[in-house]
Design a protein around this motif. Structure first.
Motif, PDB file in Angstrom:
ATOM      1  N   LEU A 174       5.790   5.161  -0.370  1.00 44.46           N
ATOM      2  CA  LEU A 174       6.816   5.919   0.206  1.00 44.46           C
ATOM      3  C   LEU A 174       8.435   5.209   0.224  1.00 44.46           C
ATOM      4  CD1 LEU A 174       7.423   8.690   1.370  1.00 44.46           C
ATOM      5  CD2 LEU A 174       6.413   7.057   4.028  1.00 44.46           C
ATOM      6  N   GLY A 217       0.849  -1.468   0.431  1.00 49.12           N
ATOM      7  CA  GLY A 217      -0.114  -0.114   0.129  1.00 49.12           C
ATOM      8  C   GLY A 217       0.662   1.057  -0.264  1.00 49.12           C
ATOM      9  N   GLU A 218       0.428   2.767   0.577  1.00 46.14           N
ATOM     10  CA  GLU A 218       1.231   3.384   1.177  1.00 46.14           C
ATOM     11  C   GLU A 218       2.803   3.699   1.410  1.00 46.14           C
ATOM     12  OE1 GLU A 218      -1.176   5.989   2.822  1.00 46.14           O
ATOM     13  OE2 GLU A 218      -2.795   6.023   1.168  1.00 46.14           O
ATOM     14  N   ARG A 219       2.733   2.541   2.845  1.00 42.07           N
ATOM     15  CA  ARG A 219       3.852   2.565   3.107  1.00 42.07           C
ATOM     16  C   ARG A 219       5.233   2.088   1.836  1.00 42.07           C
ATOM     17  NH1 ARG A 219       6.310   4.972   7.111  1.00 42.07           N
ATOM     18  NH2 ARG A 219       3.751   4.500   8.144  1.00 42.07           N
TER      19      ARG A 219
END
Length: 211
Positions: free
Chosen positions: A93, A88-90
Motif C-alpha cells: 500500500l 506485507g500488505e502495508r
C-alpha cells in the motif's frame, strides 16, 4: 477602537467548508500561478500568531532546477528507506501512495523556524522553546487556508532529510526545517484525505480528557 467584523452564518458555513476542503495535495497541474500570487500568500502567512510576536518563520522559495532536482533525489532516498520499514500488505500500500508533487508543482518553497531570533525578546518561550517551531507551523496553516480559499492546492513533503535539505538550500545553521511545500492548482479535488481514501488510516474522533 475599531469594531470587529460581523461574521455571518454564511461566513461561518464557508469557513467550515474551507477547513473541510483543505487537502494535502499531491497531484498538481503544471500551470503556473498568476504573477505575485506566492508573494501575496506569504504576506498573509505572516498574519499568523507567534509566541512573543517573534515571527520566526523563514521562507525559502526554490526556483533553481538544480536545487529542485536535489530535493527530489533526497525524497526518493528517504522514501525508499521508509518503504523498507514496512512489510506485507502495508508495504504494498505504501508503495502505491503518491506522497509528493515534486515533479509537477509549479511553485515550491521550504519553511524554516529561526530559533535564535531576538524578535519578541524571548517572551513566552523560556519554559517552552518549541513554541518557536509551533509559531512557524501556524504560518504554514494560515498560508494553506489562504491558498485553498483561492482554489490553490498545497502539499507538505515531510519525507526528507533535514540536514541534507539545509545543505541543498544553503540555509543558516540556526534555522530549523519545518517542511517543504508544493503549491499549485490541483489536478483533482477531494474533500476526504488521500490516506483515508487509500485505506492507510481513518480519521478519528478527538481524544478529550476532562479533569
Amino acid at each position: 477602537m475599531p469594531l470587529p467584523p460581523d461574521f455571518t452564518d454564511d461566513f461561518r458555513a464557508g469557513l467550515v467548508a474551507l477547513l473541510r476542503w483543505r487537502r494535502d495535495v499531491r497531484r498538481f497541474e503544471r500551470t503556473a500561478l498568476p504573477e505575485g500570487t506566492l508573494e501575496r500568500l506569504l504576506e498573509l502567512a505572516c498574519i499568523a500568531p507567534s509566541v512573543g510576536l517573534s515571527q520566526p518563520w523563514r521562507f525559502v522559495v526554490v526556483e533553481s532546477a538544480e536545487r529542485r532536482a536535489a530535493v527530489r533525489d533526497s525524497f526518493e532516498r528517504c522514501n525508499a528507506e521508509a518503504l523498507a520499514c514496512f512489510s506485507g500488505e502495508r508495504a504494498a500500500l505504501y508503495a502505491r501512495l503518491k506522497l509528493a508533487g515534486l515533479n509537477e508543482a509549479p511553485c515550491q518553497f521550504a519553511v524554516f523556524a529561526d530559533r535564535t531570533t531576538e524578535q519578541g525578546h524571548g517572551l513566552g518561550r523560556k519554559t517552552m522553546p518549541a513554541t518557536i517551531d509551533y509559531s512557524a507551523v501556524m504560518a504554514v496553516h494560515t498560508l494553506w487556508l489562504a491558498a485553498r480559499a483561492e482554489g490553490i492546492g498545497m502539499g507538505w513533503v515531510s519525507i526528507l532529510d533535514a540536514a541534507e535539505m539545509a545543505k541543498i538550500l544553503d540555509t543558516p545553521p540556526e534555522w530549523t526545517l519545518i517542511g517543504y511545500f508544493c503549491l499549485g492548482y490541483a489536478s483533482e479535488e477531494h474533500d476526504v484525505p488521500t490516506l483515508e481514501r487509500e485505506g492507510w488510516e481513518q480519521r478519528r474522533r478527538p481524544v478529550v480528557i476532562k479533569r
